[in-house]
Every structure is written in C-alpha cells, then in structure tokens.
Enzyme design. Structure first.
Site, PDB file in Angstrom:
ATOM      1  N   SER A  15      82.235  40.663  -9.972  1.00  0.00           N
ATOM      2  CA  SER A  15      83.637  40.382  -9.680  1.00  0.00           C
ATOM      3  C   SER A  15      84.469  40.756 -10.910  1.00  0.00           C
ATOM      4  O   SER A  15      84.315  41.848 -11.447  1.00  0.00           O
ATOM      5  CB  SER A  15      83.801  38.920  -9.272  1.00  0.00           C
ATOM      6  OG  SER A  15      85.093  38.689  -8.748  1.00  0.00           O
ATOM      7  N   ASP A  40      83.933  44.343   1.258  1.00  0.00           N
ATOM      8  CA  ASP A  40      84.384  43.313   0.309  1.00  0.00           C
ATOM      9  C   ASP A  40      85.833  42.944   0.635  1.00  0.00           C
ATOM     10  O   ASP A  40      86.729  43.787   0.518  1.00  0.00           O
ATOM     11  CB  ASP A  40      84.273  43.854  -1.114  1.00  0.00           C
ATOM     12  CG  ASP A  40      84.477  42.788  -2.178  1.00  0.00           C
ATOM     13  OD1 ASP A  40      85.258  41.850  -1.953  1.00  0.00           O
ATOM     14  OD2 ASP A  40      83.841  42.905  -3.247  1.00  0.00           O
ATOM     15  N   HIS A  80      81.751  40.029  -0.959  1.00  0.00           N
ATOM     16  CA  HIS A  80      82.102  39.960  -2.377  1.00  0.00           C
ATOM     17  C   HIS A  80      81.014  39.200  -3.130  1.00  0.00           C
ATOM     18  O   HIS A  80      80.897  37.985  -3.005  1.00  0.00           O
ATOM     19  CB  HIS A  80      83.459  39.290  -2.570  1.00  0.00           C
ATOM     20  CG  HIS A  80      83.918  39.322  -3.994  1.00  0.00           C
ATOM     21  ND1 HIS A  80      84.190  40.501  -4.659  1.00  0.00           N
ATOM     22  CD2 HIS A  80      84.125  38.322  -4.900  1.00  0.00           C
ATOM     23  CE1 HIS A  80      84.561  40.235  -5.893  1.00  0.00           C
ATOM     24  NE2 HIS A  80      84.517  38.922  -6.072  1.00  0.00           N
TER      25      HIS A  80
END
Length: 369
Positions: free
Chosen positions: A157, A298, A329
């Site tokens: 991330s 995502d 994600h």
C-alpha cells in the site's frame, strides 16, 4: 538482460468465490485476514530484538530486528501502509516470518508518525520523500550490525510507495548522502532492490477517484478517521508541537496533509506535495531489481493507472511488473486449490510470490555481477 527476460511464470492466483471482487477482498483482508495473520504468526515469528535506530534528518525509528540466520541470503527491511503499527500489522509480520524461514535477516519498522516511532518523534510523514532515505539509513546500520547484503526494501500500500522511494534513494546515494558518517560504509552495491505490493503510485488521481466513488468515499473516511487518531496520539506524545484546531480541521486524507503535513515540508499545496511524492514517475528511473505486484481490481486506486502500467513497461530498466486480474488491495487470499497448486504453506499468496521472486534474484543464474 531486461527484467521481463528474467521473469519466471507464477502460479495463477485464484481467490475463494466470496472474495472474487476486489472490494470484498479488501474489506475481508482489513477486518478478518489481518487478525488471522496476527493470531497465527505470534508463536512462529523470529525472536525480534526491539531497537531504536536513526533515520534521515536524525529521526528516531523504532524497529524489530531478527536474529541473523546462520546462512543468510540477504536482509529484508520492510514496513506497512498508511496506518497501523508493528503490533497490529499481521500481513507484515507474516512477511517477516516467512522471509526469516527462507534465511533472510529481517528488519521491520514503524515508519514516521506511526506506532512507537510516533512516540519518539513528532516528525510527520512525507510519503517517501524522506522515508526513502530512512530505508537506506536502516540498511547502513543493519550492515554495521552484521546483517548481510544484499539489502531488499519492502512495503505494501503506501508502504509500497515508500519502498520504491527507498530503492531510488539507495541508487542515488552519492547525490544526497555525501559527508554523512552513518552512510560512509554503505554503497548502492550493498542494495539488492525492492518489492512493492499494491503500492500507491499516483496519490492525487487515486484520492480523487476514492472520494468521487460511492463506496470509495467510505474507505477514504475510514482511513481519514485513523489518520486523525494518529494526529491526536502525536499531540499527546508531543505537547505543544501540534495545533489542536488544525487536527480538528483534518476531516479527510487531503485535510490531514493540508492542515498538518505540507507546511513542514515546504509545499504550497497538497497537489504539489502529491506530485512530488508520487511513485509513478520513479518507475522508469529504478535500475535495481524491483518487483511491483498490482491487482487490476484494487478498489483503492484509480483504474486508469493499471491500464497505463503495461504501456510503460518498455521504459522500465529494473522493474518487474506483475499485474493480476484479482487480488484486491493487499489481499491476495488464495482458495484451497490455489494454495495447493502453488505449494504454499498458507493462504497468503502474495507473500510467497514475493519471496519466490527474491530467491530468484539471489540465484547464481540471475546475478549479473
């Protein structure tokens, strides 16, 4: 040899049917899989040594470092995403556990304004501009402690964005690390490269996408709430350093950066800050072997980004781009058949693919001197 020529085929990722959408995978990962990772890893991870190391600008960074494996193949230095701490990031801790199982030294750290690092310093985040240098400082100190190279930087991330900045900063050490005694014994040749799982690549575009999407705006609000909690924690740890009214005004991710971050970094606007810190322009500048794992579904990032990535691939020197249709994600929870086909010890498909890739980079056939 170009990265694409060195690539090995990966086993196909297949999620359970109930996690077939990126949104479902993302929510499940945050609220179920992360806790399951924490529950399973605590009795199996290395006996970490807690330590405070020093980052760029002399910022103290709280780290966990593993024992050095007897036949270590290198060292992984990694961190997590936009919110969290070493204590609560199950995915990171599983990553460290399995890396250590494969004979890598492991250093995990709370990045700026997070976890115990936030208790040590009021320094706020810079989304890679200085965190990239932090990775290099940690690697230099790890080398001095006897951890072996090559040093690999990892994150997911927003932490993936930080790791991309880390490898870029490591490559350009001669340009910014001059006359720093702490970095004197470290050079770009000590660094292997990086691994970025579902990294943030274009902050402004993705944030605009999130806030304009009916479901995305709820994800953005949840993150903004965590950021505000983080700001209040910093306020309590460092009285007088933060304006309580500015914290109150930080009602969104953009508001957090506008009210608390950009002035200290010298930016006139949040847009300027996002343009300067976004990782997308770095990709064709990175020459060290770097894995970029990205899921097409995502929900956190603007869908146009994943469409653009393949067209940029011919500009990449060090980047090994792997785009999967599914994964959400930082999810990549595999179904039983996928886990069996991949010969993985658990459901965390992305962790095992990154470590397979890392082993491949360290194989004699893949080293180029």
């Amino acid at each position: 040899m170009a990265p694409s020529e060195k690539c090995q085929a990966w086993p196909r990722f297949t999620p359970p049917w109930y996690l077939s959408s990126g949104l479902a995978m993302t929510i499940y990962t945050a609220f179920v899989a992360n806790q399951r990772c924490l529950n399973s890893v605590q009795s199996q991870e290395p006996e970490y040594i807690s330590q405070v190391m020093t980052g760029s600008q002399a910022v103290p960074l709280y780290v966990w470092r593993s024992p050095i494996p007897t036949q270590a193949k290198g060292t992984l230095i990694a961190t997590y995403g936009i919110t969290g701490s070493l204590e609560d990031q199950g995915f990171l801790r599983q990553w460290g556990r399995w890396a250590y199982e494969r004979n890598y030294g492991v250093i995990l750290f709370d990045w700026r304004a997070h976890g115990k690092t936030a208790e040590l310093s009021p320094t706020l985040t810079s989304d890679g501009l200085y965190e990239g240098e932090d990775f290099v400082y940690l690697a230099a100190q790890a080398k001095a402690l006897g951890y072996p190279g090559p040093f690999w930087f990892g994150g997911y991330s927003l932490g993936g964005q930080l790791s991309l900045w880390g490898v870029y900063k490591g490559q350009t050490l001669a340009d910014w690390g001059k006359n720093d005694a702490m970095l004197a014994s470290f050079s770009p040749t000590d660094m292997g490269g990086a691994m970025a799982i579902c990294p943030s690549l274009d902050s402004e575009r993705s944030l605009n996408y999130l806030t304009g999407h009916p479901v995305g705006r709820y994800l953005e609000k949840a993150i903004a709430k965590k950021l505000k909690e983080l700001a209040w924690q910093l306020h309590r740890h460092h009285p007088g350093e933060f304006d309580s009214q500015a914290i109150e005004r930080a009602q969104s991710i953009w508001g957090f950066d506008h009210n608390l971050v950009i002035d200290s970094l010298g930016f006139a606007s949040v847009e300027d800050y996002y343009e300067a810190s976004s990782a997308l322009p770095l990709l064709n500048k990175i020459v060290k072997p770097t894995l970029l794992l990205y899921a097409a579904d995502d929900p956190m990032f603007h869908p146009a980004i994943v469409e653009e990535l393949p067209s940029l691939q011919n500009q990449f020197t060090g980047m090994d781009l792997r785009v999967t249709p599914k994964g959400g994600h930082v999810g990549y929870i595999a179904n039983a058949r996928c886990q069996q086909a991949s010969n993985d010890p658990d459901e965390n498909w992305a962790i095992h693919r990154t470590l397979d890739w890392l082993d491949q980079q360290n194989s004699p056939l893949n080293k180029e001197g």
